[in-house]
Structures are given as structure tokens and as C-alpha cells.
Design a protein around this motif. Structure first.
Motif, short mmCIF file in Angstrom:
data_model
loop_
_atom_site.label_atom_id
_atom_site.label_comp_id
_atom_site.label_asym_id
_atom_site.label_seq_id
_atom_site.Cartn_x
_atom_site.Cartn_y
_atom_site.Cartn_z
N ILE A 8 0.62 -0.92 0.26
CA ILE A 8 -0.14 -0.01 0.32
C ILE A 8 0.80 1.50 -0.02
N TYR A 9 1.59 1.24 0.99
CA TYR A 9 3.09 2.92 1.28
C TYR A 9 3.54 2.45 0.18
N ASP A 10 3.63 1.53 -0.48
CA ASP A 10 5.14 1.50 -1.73
C ASP A 10 4.34 1.82 -3.41
N ARG A 11 2.54 1.60 -3.48
CA ARG A 11 1.71 2.18 -4.49
C ARG A 11 1.89 3.75 -4.22
N ILE A 12 1.01 4.02 -3.20
CA ILE A 12 1.05 5.08 -2.93
C ILE A 12 1.82 5.84 -3.15
N PHE A 13 3.57 5.61 -2.71
CA PHE A 13 4.57 6.63 -3.17
C PHE A 13 5.24 6.25 -4.74
N LYS A 14 5.36 5.71 -5.23
CA LYS A 14 5.13 5.57 -6.66
C LYS A 14 4.28 5.89 -7.54
N ARG A 15 2.86 5.85 -7.08
CA ARG A 15 1.84 6.84 -7.91
C ARG A 15 2.30 8.55 -7.88
N ILE A 16 2.41 8.92 -6.78
CA ILE A 16 2.94 9.94 -6.39
C ILE A 16 4.22 11.28 -7.99
N PHE A 17 4.86 9.63 -8.62
CA PHE A 17 5.82 9.99 -9.40
C PHE A 17 5.04 10.02 -11.19
N THR A 18 3.35 9.70 -11.22
CA THR A 18 3.17 9.82 -11.95
C THR A 18 1.64 11.51 -11.81
N ALA A 212 -3.37 18.04 -7.07
CA ALA A 212 -4.25 18.25 -6.18
C ALA A 212 -5.22 16.95 -6.09
N THR A 213 -6.26 16.92 -6.84
CA THR A 213 -6.58 16.24 -6.83
C THR A 213 -6.44 14.63 -6.91
N GLN A 214 -6.07 14.36 -7.43
CA GLN A 214 -4.97 13.04 -7.09
C GLN A 214 -4.51 12.92 -5.82
N LEU A 215 -3.85 13.69 -4.79
CA LEU A 215 -2.76 13.50 -4.07
C LEU A 215 -4.03 13.49 -2.79
N LEU A 216 -5.90 14.16 -2.49
CA LEU A 216 -6.60 14.29 -2.56
C LEU A 216 -7.50 12.34 -2.18
N GLU A 217 -7.28 12.71 -2.92
CA GLU A 217 -7.63 10.94 -3.33
C GLU A 217 -6.79 9.64 -3.00
N LEU A 218 -5.57 10.01 -3.26
CA LEU A 218 -4.27 8.74 -2.55
C LEU A 218 -4.81 9.59 -0.65
N THR A 219 -5.33 10.02 -0.47
CA THR A 219 -4.84 10.68 0.96
C THR A 219 -5.93 10.38 1.96
N ARG A 220 -7.18 9.88 0.65
CA ARG A 220 -7.99 9.48 1.44
C ARG A 220 -8.28 7.97 1.32
N GLN A 221 -8.11 7.02 0.54
CA GLN A 221 -6.92 6.29 0.31
C GLN A 221 -6.22 5.54 1.41
N LEU A 222 -5.65 6.36 1.89
CA LEU A 222 -4.66 6.12 2.73
C LEU A 222 -5.18 6.36 4.07
N TYR A 223 -5.99 7.44 4.13
CA TYR A 223 -6.40 7.77 5.52
C TYR A 223 -7.82 6.43 5.88
N LYS A 224 -8.01 5.53 4.69
CA LYS A 224 -9.30 4.29 4.86
C LYS A 224 -8.57 3.36 5.08
N TYR A 225 -7.49 2.71 4.75
CA TYR A 225 -6.60 2.33 4.78
C TYR A 225 -6.02 2.04 6.38
N LEU A 226 -6.12 3.26 6.76
CA LEU A 226 -4.87 2.99 8.48
C LEU A 226 -7.26 2.80 9.16
N TYR A 227 -7.69 2.82 9.12
CA TYR A 227 -9.38 2.85 9.52
C TYR A 227 -9.82 1.63 9.63
#
Length: 293
Positions: A8-18, A212-227
Motif C-alpha cells: 500500500i505504501y509502496d504503491r502510493i509512493f510510486k503513484r505520486i511520481f505520475t 491536487a485532485t489525485q493527492l486528495l484521492e491518495l490521502t483518502r485511500q491511505l486514511y481509509k486503509y488506516l481506519y
């Protein structure tokens, strides 16, 4: 570490470089203290290698700026004593693959971004290369301890694309004590330190609105995972690999369709332009025929 968590963390990290070249160049400037113009060319050289044991090795991210300087970024969620060896290995294979002068190995400049906070992680890791009679050389890799840097500093250094990982500040607290109070603190962090700062980065021009749109989505994905992970209310969403293991986001199907339509329109426009040129040529030929009669 649980492989699912790492993925999960690895994919999020790689995603930001798109994200946009603007945001990537700003982050490189902030992370490596460089000063590339925002219109610089960003490229992603091949990062797949086969080592001496004939096993494929995949580095996190290689970024080339203006085809002259290459940077190697690795993400770690926990301390790893062997990371400096892997970084050297990836850098070596990259240098061999991209040799211009057959007598010079040009290594990319590396950094390891630790998405954790451990006091035992040094500011840099050192690997001693012993060449016998020729002497020894210290190969140094900077360790960037992400959670030691607050959003104010990230904004000042124009590294806003890393802001979603601020959620990890509460990871260990929630893991040890997943109370409603702690989740309320996490929610406030989400709203105040992350969402608002992502929008602030758009306003000052550090990132684009699409970023910003993609970062907001990534943030929600990470928050959802933690929750979901700590409350066990259904598990995290399935995250399919995209672009060498990056995360696929809910809006991707719309972006892909938009890209397809824009490509089709561009193709139709090109065809129409060619037809227009041909029509103009025929019109001129017809006028010449009329004159000659």
C-alpha cells in the motif's frame, strides 16, 4: 512487515511520481537542493535490472532532469540496514546501462525517504568500497526522515506531493490505542494539515489542480486503509498495480477515457487538416485549368 501493508505504501509512493512535471521538479529541487526551472524535461529511465543471480530487481524511482542529471529515490517504511547496498546495486546497474563514455560510470544521486520515525536512523548511510591498493571510497546515501519534517517545511521546500504521508504521524498511536479520541485527532490532522495544505499548494503554484485532485484521492485511500485496518470494518480496497506497481485511483477510468477522446479528436483534426490542404491544392489546380482554357 506485512507484505500487504508494504504494498500500500509502496504503491502510493510510486503513484505520486505520475503527477505533473511541475510538481516533480519542485520536489526534486526541494529534496536535493537544486534549482531546475519548472519547464525542465522530466524522464523516467528504465528501473528494472537483472542481478548476478539472474533475479529481477526493481528500484523505486529514477528521475532524469533535462537528460543530464538522474536521481534515485527509494521509499522505506521501516529501518533497513541493507538499503545502502541495494541502492548501490541499483545505481551500478543504471550507470552501466546508460554509459556514454565507456570508461566512466555515472551513478544517479540517491536518497532514501523513510516514511517512519526512528531515532536510530542516521542522516546518511555509508558503504565502504574497498579497491585494495587503489584505496577505499565512501559511497554515501542521504536518509530523509519524512516525519521529522512538518507541512510548513514541506510547503516552503515545495514538496507538497509528499503531504498525504503526514497521516503516518498517527499510525503507531492508533496501532497501540485505536480509540475514538485518537481517530478524531487523525481526522483533524487530515482536514487541517493535509487537505487544506494541498489546496494551498495549488494556490501558490507548487502543484496543479489535477495534482491536487489525485493527492486528495491518495490521502483518502491511505486514511481509509488506516481506519479499516485497525477497526476491521471490511478491509482496505483492492489496489491494482499501475505503472510498475503504482496505485490505481477511482477517477483513473475517467482520465483514461478523456485521454482517449482527446487522442481521437487530435487524430480527427489531423485528418481534417490534411483534407483541407488537399482541397486547397485541388482548388488551385482547378483555377489554373480555368485560366488555361
Amino acid at each position: 512487515m506485512n507484505n500487504e501493508v508494504y504494498q500500500i505504501y509502496d504503491r502510493i509512493f510510486k503513484r505520486i511520481f505520475t503527477l505533473s512535471n511541475l510538481s516533480i521538479i519542485n520536489m526534486i529541487n526541494g529534496l536535493f537542493h537544486t534549482n531546475y526551472p519548472t519547464e525542465s524535461i522530466v524522464e523516467y529511465p528504465n528501473k528494472e535490472f537483472v542481478n548476478r543471480f539472474l533475479k529481477e530487481r526493481l528500484a523505486d524511482v529514477f528521475i532524469s532532469i533535462n537528460s543530464t542529471h538522474t536521481y534515485h529515490l527509494e521509499a522505506q517504511i521501516q529501518k533497513d540496514e541493507n538499503i545502502v547496498i541495494r541502492v548501490f546495486e541499483y545505481g551500478f546497474y543504471h550507470a552501466v546501462e546508460h554509459m556514454d563514455d565507456k570508461t566512466i560510470l555515472k551513478f544517479p544521486e540517491p536518497v532514501v525517504i523513510y516514511l517512519t520515525k526512528e531515532s536510530s536512523i542516521p542522516e546518511e548511510s555509508v558503504l565502504i568500497l574497498d579497491f585494495g591498493k587503489q584505496g577505499s571510497f565512501e559511497y554515501k546515501v542521504e536518509n530523509y526522515i519524512y516525519l521529522n519534517h512538518d507541512v510548513i517545511e514541506l510547503n516552503q521546500r515545495k514538496m507538497g506531493i509528499l503531504i498525504p504521508f503526514q497521516l503516518l504521524k498517527f499510525k503507531e498511536i492508533i496501532h497501540k490505542n485505536p480509540t475514538r479520541k485518537n481517530f478524531e485527532k487523525l481526522q483533524r490532522l487530515l482536514e487541517n494539515d493535509i487537505l487544506k495544505n494541498i489546496e494551498a499548494n495549488v494556490k501558490v503554484g507548487n502543484i496543479t489542480q489535477e495534482d491536487a485532485t489525485q493527492l486528495l484521492e491518495l490521502t483518502r485511500q491511505l486514511y481509509k486503509y488506516l481506519y479499516d485496518n485497525y477497526y476491521e470494518i471490511g478491509g482496505c480496497e483492492d489496489m491494482k498495480p499501475l505503472l510498475d506497481g503504482a496505485m490505481e485511483l477511482p477517477l483513473d477510468k475517467y482520465r483514461i477515457r478523456i485521454d482517449e477522446l482527446e487522442g481521437k479528436l487530435a487524430s480527427e483534426k489531423e485528418r481534417a487538416d490534411k483534407m483541407s490542404v488537399e482541397a486547397e491544392r485541388l482548388r488551385k489546380e482547378l483555377e489554373e485549368l480555368k485560366k488555361n482554357k
